[in-house]
Design a protein around this motif. Structure first.
Motif, PDB file in Angstrom:
ATOM      1  N   ASN A 260       0.852  -1.189   0.000  1.00  0.00           N
ATOM      2  CA  ASN A 260       0.000   0.000   0.000  1.00  0.00           C
ATOM      3  C   ASN A 260       0.887   1.238   0.000  1.00  0.00           C
ATOM      4  O   ASN A 260       1.683   1.430   0.920  1.00  0.00           O
ATOM      5  N   SER A 261       0.748   2.079  -1.024  1.00  0.00           N
ATOM      6  CA  SER A 261       1.591   3.267  -1.142  1.00  0.00           C
ATOM      7  C   SER A 261       0.740   4.501  -1.403  1.00  0.00           C
ATOM      8  O   SER A 261      -0.239   4.441  -2.150  1.00  0.00           O
ATOM      9  N   LEU A 262       1.135   5.594  -0.792  1.00  0.00           N
ATOM     10  CA  LEU A 262       0.530   6.897  -1.049  1.00  0.00           C
ATOM     11  C   LEU A 262       1.609   7.783  -1.656  1.00  0.00           C
ATOM     12  O   LEU A 262       2.595   8.116  -0.990  1.00  0.00           O
TER      13      LEU A 262
ATOM     14  N   TYR B 282       3.004   1.038   3.582  1.00  0.00           N
ATOM     15  CA  TYR B 282       2.905  -0.041   4.567  1.00  0.00           C
ATOM     16  C   TYR B 282       2.492  -1.309   3.843  1.00  0.00           C
ATOM     17  O   TYR B 282       2.080  -1.272   2.674  1.00  0.00           O
ATOM     18  N   TYR B 283       2.601  -2.449   4.539  1.00  0.00           N
ATOM     19  CA  TYR B 283       2.358  -3.740   3.907  1.00  0.00           C
ATOM     20  C   TYR B 283       1.179  -4.448   4.566  1.00  0.00           C
ATOM     21  O   TYR B 283       1.069  -4.464   5.800  1.00  0.00           O
ATOM     22  N   GLY B 284       0.334  -5.034   3.728  1.00  0.00           N
ATOM     23  CA  GLY B 284      -0.832  -5.731   4.261  1.00  0.00           C
ATOM     24  C   GLY B 284      -1.703  -4.786   5.063  1.00  0.00           C
ATOM     25  O   GLY B 284      -2.061  -3.705   4.605  1.00  0.00           O
ATOM     26  N   GLU B 285      -2.015  -5.179   6.299  1.00  0.00           N
ATOM     27  CA  GLU B 285      -2.790  -4.330   7.201  1.00  0.00           C
ATOM     28  C   GLU B 285      -1.959  -3.937   8.418  1.00  0.00           C
ATOM     29  O   GLU B 285      -2.496  -3.532   9.449  1.00  0.00           O
ATOM     30  N   ASP B 286      -0.639  -4.057   8.298  1.00  0.00           N
ATOM     31  CA  ASP B 286       0.262  -3.785   9.416  1.00  0.00           C
ATOM     32  C   ASP B 286       0.634  -2.307   9.463  1.00  0.00           C
ATOM     33  O   ASP B 286       1.501  -1.842   8.709  1.00  0.00           O
ATOM     34  N   LEU B 287      -0.007  -1.581  10.356  1.00  0.00           N
ATOM     35  CA  LEU B 287       0.266  -0.143  10.494  1.00  0.00           C
ATOM     36  C   LEU B 287       1.336   0.139  11.545  1.00  0.00           C
ATOM     37  O   LEU B 287       1.580   1.300  11.884  1.00  0.00           O
ATOM     38  N   THR B 288       1.978  -0.911  12.041  1.00  0.00           N
ATOM     39  CA  THR B 288       3.092  -0.705  12.969  1.00  0.00           C
ATOM     40  C   THR B 288       4.398  -0.494  12.203  1.00  0.00           C
ATOM     41  O   THR B 288       5.402  -0.108  12.792  1.00  0.00           O
TER      42      THR B 288
ATOM     43  N   ARG C 140      -2.174   0.400  -4.725  1.00  0.00           N
ATOM     44  CA  ARG C 140      -2.186  -0.853  -3.963  1.00  0.00           C
ATOM     45  C   ARG C 140      -2.083  -2.022  -4.946  1.00  0.00           C
ATOM     46  O   ARG C 140      -2.712  -2.013  -6.006  1.00  0.00           O
ATOM     47  N   TYR C 141      -1.283  -3.032  -4.588  1.00  0.00           N
ATOM     48  CA  TYR C 141      -1.168  -4.217  -5.441  1.00  0.00           C
ATOM     49  C   TYR C 141      -0.688  -5.408  -4.621  1.00  0.00           C
ATOM     50  O   TYR C 141      -0.207  -5.273  -3.491  1.00  0.00           O
TER      51      TYR C 141
ATOM     52  N   ASN D 273      -6.691   3.696   6.656  1.00  0.00           N
ATOM     53  CA  ASN D 273      -7.850   2.837   6.898  1.00  0.00           C
ATOM     54  C   ASN D 273      -7.656   1.539   6.117  1.00  0.00           C
ATOM     55  O   ASN D 273      -7.807   1.503   4.897  1.00  0.00           O
ATOM     56  N   THR D 274      -7.323   0.462   6.793  1.00  0.00           N
ATOM     57  CA  THR D 274      -7.016  -0.798   6.117  1.00  0.00           C
ATOM     58  C   THR D 274      -8.252  -1.462   5.517  1.00  0.00           C
ATOM     59  O   THR D 274      -8.123  -2.438   4.769  1.00  0.00           O
ATOM     60  N   LYS D 275      -9.433  -0.968   5.838  1.00  0.00           N
ATOM     61  CA  LYS D 275     -10.681  -1.547   5.310  1.00  0.00           C
ATOM     62  C   LYS D 275     -11.258  -0.712   4.158  1.00  0.00           C
ATOM     63  O   LYS D 275     -12.365  -0.978   3.707  1.00  0.00           O
ATOM     64  N   ARG D 276     -10.526   0.269   3.704  1.00  0.00           N
ATOM     65  CA  ARG D 276     -11.016   1.151   2.653  1.00  0.00           C
ATOM     66  C   ARG D 276     -11.228   0.380   1.353  1.00  0.00           C
ATOM     67  O   ARG D 276     -10.687  -0.718   1.160  1.00  0.00           O
ATOM     68  N   ARG D 277     -12.022   0.958   0.454  1.00  0.00           N
ATOM     69  CA  ARG D 277     -12.294   0.337  -0.836  1.00  0.00           C
ATOM     70  C   ARG D 277     -11.353   0.894  -1.907  1.00  0.00           C
ATOM     71  O   ARG D 277     -10.908   2.035  -1.819  1.00  0.00           O
ATOM     72  N   TYR D 278     -11.081   0.063  -2.907  1.00  0.00           N
ATOM     73  CA  TYR D 278     -10.171   0.445  -3.976  1.00  0.00           C
ATOM     74  C   TYR D 278     -10.820   0.220  -5.340  1.00  0.00           C
ATOM     75  O   TYR D 278     -11.789  -0.537  -5.463  1.00  0.00           O
ATOM     76  N   ILE D 279     -10.260   0.851  -6.352  1.00  0.00           N
ATOM     77  CA  ILE D 279     -10.735   0.726  -7.723  1.00  0.00           C
ATOM     78  C   ILE D 279      -9.680  -0.026  -8.527  1.00  0.00           C
ATOM     79  O   ILE D 279      -8.496   0.317  -8.489  1.00  0.00           O
ATOM     80  N   ALA D 280     -10.084  -1.049  -9.267  1.00  0.00           N
ATOM     81  CA  ALA D 280      -9.149  -1.785 -10.118  1.00  0.00           C
ATOM     82  C   ALA D 280      -8.593  -0.848 -11.183  1.00  0.00           C
ATOM     83  O   ALA D 280      -9.341  -0.189 -11.901  1.00  0.00           O
ATOM     84  N   ALA D 281      -7.265  -0.793 -11.294  1.00  0.00           N
ATOM     85  CA  ALA D 281      -6.631   0.175 -12.194  1.00  0.00           C
ATOM     86  C   ALA D 281      -6.116  -0.443 -13.495  1.00  0.00           C
ATOM     87  O   ALA D 281      -6.089   0.219 -14.523  1.00  0.00           O
ATOM     88  N   ALA D 282      -5.677  -1.684 -13.453  1.00  0.00           N
ATOM     89  CA  ALA D 282      -5.119  -2.318 -14.657  1.00  0.00           C
ATOM     90  C   ALA D 282      -5.437  -3.802 -14.640  1.00  0.00           C
ATOM     91  O   ALA D 282      -4.550  -4.640 -14.454  1.00  0.00           O
TER      92      ALA D 282
END
Length: 230
Positions: free
Chosen positions: A48-50, A77-83, A147-148, A179-188
């Motif tokens: 997950n990258s911003l 961050y990776y997966g749902e690990d916000l630490t 995200r991928y 927010n690790t539960k957020r929704r995403y849009i398929a990009a490719a």
């Protein structure tokens, strides 16, 4: 005086491959090389990258124009690990790439997204101070979420890292990045990006293992692809 760390540049090759080629390579690479030790039971993990950019989209424009020397900042961050949150600066010079990074706490990352950036200047970390300077001087701001799913393999000779990045998605509400539960849009849909990174030389076994008929090395930017959804 704070000294900047010296960047180590590595070679980076990219190929866009089909789902069928993805399955073939995944099976082949899994027989030849160890998987990333941080991957889960399935051997994959989510990245997950911003990404940050200026109001006039300097990073995006330079990528599209093919500027040989350019840079991008991202929070990851990776997966749902916000630490484990990390600020990264990726530097490209021709076919070489380098990356500098600094760890952030959840509270620091939340402050950064809220525009409260004084802590960057107070940190004494050269990379964080550089981000502060560019957020003030160039108005660098969070732009797009990328995200991928990644499957990664390593090979010690040549310090090789091979990755298969698939299921590219994007998110538009940047303040919601943590927010690790957020929704995403398929990009490719249907695209997998094969990346091979190495130091001074690429061993023959790696060359042979990633070889696909009629596939040539090309440029591909997940950030640029996801910006289409702004």
């Amino acid at each position: 005086m704070i000294k900047k760390t010296q960047s180590i540049f590595r070679h980076e090759l990219k190929h866009v491959i089909t789902p069928a080629e993805d399955r073939l390579l995944s099976e082949r690479l899994g027989r030849l090389f160890p998987r990333d030790s941080h991957a889960g039971k399935r051997g994959v993990y989510n990245v997950n990258s911003l990404y940050f950019d200026t109001p006039n989209d300097k990073a995006l424009v330079e990528k599209i124009a093919g500027v040989s020397s350019r840079e991008k900042f991202r929070l990851r961050y990776y997966g749902e690990d916000l630490t484990f949150l990390r600020l990264e600066k990726k530097i490209k010079k021709g076919g070489l790439c380098s990356k500098r990074s600094a760890n952030l706490t959840y509270e620091q990352a939340a402050s950064l997204l809220a525009g409260e950036i004084a802590f960057l200047l107070e940190s004494e970390d050269p990379l964080l101070i550089e981000l502060y300077s560019k957020m003030k001087g160039e108005l660098l701001r969070p732009k797009t979420i990328v995200r991928y799913e990644r499957e990664a393999f390593t090979y010690m000779p040549g310090n090789v890292r091979i990755t298969l990045d698939r299921k590219l998605h994007t998110g538009l509400y940047n303040l919601d990045f943590l927010n690790t539960k957020r929704r995403y849009i398929a990009a490719a849909p249907g695209h997998t990006v094969l990346e091979v990174k190495y130091d001074a030389f690429l061993p023959d076994i790696v060359k042979m293992s990633v070889q696909m008929p009629d596939r040539k090395t090309g440029a591909y930017s997940k950030y640029a692809v996801c910006r289409k959804y702004d």
